[in-house]
Design an enzyme around this catalytic site. Structure first.
Site, PDB file in Angstrom:
ATOM      1  N   ASP A   6    -116.251 -87.740   1.150  1.00  0.00           N
ATOM      2  CA  ASP A   6    -117.230 -88.564   0.398  1.00  0.00           C
ATOM      3  C   ASP A   6    -116.688 -89.916  -0.088  1.00  0.00           C
ATOM      4  OD1 ASP A   6    -118.590 -86.209   0.791  1.00  0.00           O
ATOM      5  OD2 ASP A   6    -119.037 -85.815  -1.301  1.00  0.00           O
ATOM      6  N   CYS A  16    -116.277 -82.345  -5.060  1.00  0.00           N
ATOM      7  CA  CYS A  16    -116.365 -82.094  -3.616  1.00  0.00           C
ATOM      8  C   CYS A  16    -115.021 -81.807  -2.952  1.00  0.00           C
ATOM      9  CB  CYS A  16    -117.116 -83.228  -2.935  1.00  0.00           C
ATOM     10  SG  CYS A  16    -118.860 -83.225  -3.460  1.00  0.00           S
ATOM     11  N   LYS A  41    -123.816 -83.485   4.084  1.00  0.00           N
ATOM     12  CA  LYS A  41    -124.126 -82.336   3.214  1.00  0.00           C
ATOM     13  C   LYS A  41    -125.007 -82.786   2.072  1.00  0.00           C
ATOM     14  CE  LYS A  41    -119.830 -83.116   0.741  1.00  0.00           C
ATOM     15  NZ  LYS A  41    -120.455 -83.447  -0.545  1.00  0.00           N
TER      16      LYS A  41
HETATM   17  C1  VGL Z   1    -119.991 -85.273  -5.596  1.00  0.00           C
HETATM   18  C2  VGL Z   1    -121.231 -84.891  -7.474  1.00  0.00           C
HETATM   19  C3  VGL Z   1    -122.397 -84.941  -6.749  1.00  0.00           C
HETATM   20  C4  VGL Z   1    -118.639 -85.464  -4.988  1.00  0.00           C
HETATM   21  C5  VGL Z   1    -121.147 -85.316  -4.845  1.00  0.00           C
HETATM   22  O1  VGL Z   1    -118.536 -86.039  -3.886  1.00  0.00           O
HETATM   23  O2  VGL Z   1    -117.651 -85.027  -5.623  1.00  0.00           O
HETATM   24  N1  VGL Z   1    -120.046 -85.052  -6.914  1.00  0.00           N
HETATM   25  N2  VGL Z   1    -122.350 -85.163  -5.431  1.00  0.00           N
END
Ligand code: VGL
Ligand code: ZN
Length: 198
Positions: free
Chosen positions: A9, A152, A107
């Site tokens: 991410d 994540c 995702k």
């Molecule tokens: C994430 C919160 C919501 C992350 C993704 O990538 O850690 N955290 N969506």
């Protein structure tokens, strides 16, 4: 065992100036780009939500961002809207190297369920397909970096370890949101799962 780097991410919305910015998130881009050359394979994950996603506080009238709610699958943090499909914020950080990425796993695209882990959604049972992809390609020695350390990255690493992969997290190439002590809780969960914190 092929050494595989999984970059979690590393997207515009998780970097300073983004909708769910993690402090220092942009500072790990250059080190991650450099370390790609030390790995046989590189896989990227991408948080990818519809605008009406159930994890967004905006979609729960009266709810504050970062508050907790109850979903059919358990407790869920309500986040500021982020990584909305098709928006600039969902793109990878503009300086992240994409040339080595052999796969991109998206995702969180199902409206009613969040997905921190790159392997299973937050119901712990809906698979993303990453397990099969890695196994079939014999990518069994996994190194995780990226954002956010305590959500994540940690959830992905723990799921990987539970499924029998060899798992390390290169902590210097991660940054944490650190919500109510979540960073230390995540570290403890990872240690208990047998993950090497490097
Ligand atoms: C994430 C919160 C919501 C992350 C993704 O990538 O850690 N955290 N969506
Ligand atoms: Zn998200």
């Amino acid at each position: 065992m092929a050494k595989t780097l999984i970059v979690v991410d590393l997207q515009v919305d998780f970097c300073p100036g983004g909708k769910l910015a993690v402090a220092g998130g942009d500072e790990i881009v250059a080190p991650i780009n450099a370390m790609m050359d030390d790995f046989e394979h590189v896989v990227l994950t991408q948080d990818w939500h519809p605008a009406d996603h159930a994890s967004f506080a905006d979609n729960h009238p009266g709810a504050m961002p970062f508050s907790l709610t109850q979903m059919p699958y358990g407790p869920q943090v309500l986040w500021p809207a982020h990584c909305v499909i098709g928006t600039e914020g969902a793109n990878f950080h503009p300086e992240l190297r994409l040339d080595r990425a052999e796969a991109v796993i998206r995702k969180g695209f199902r409206k009613h369920i969040d997905s921190y882990s790159a392997f299973f959604e937050n119901d712990y049972s809906t698979p993303t397909g990453l397990t099969g992809y890695l196994r079939e390609r014999e990518m069994e020695d996994l190194y995780f970096v990226g954002l956010a350390h305590d959500f994540c990255v940690a959830w992905s690493a723990v799921d990987a370890a539970r499924q029998g992969f060899r798992v390390s997290v290169i902590e210097a190439a991660t940054c944490a949101i650190d919500l109510n002590g979540s960073r230390e809780i995540a570290r403890e969960n990872m240690r208990q799962a047998g993950i090497s914190l490097l």
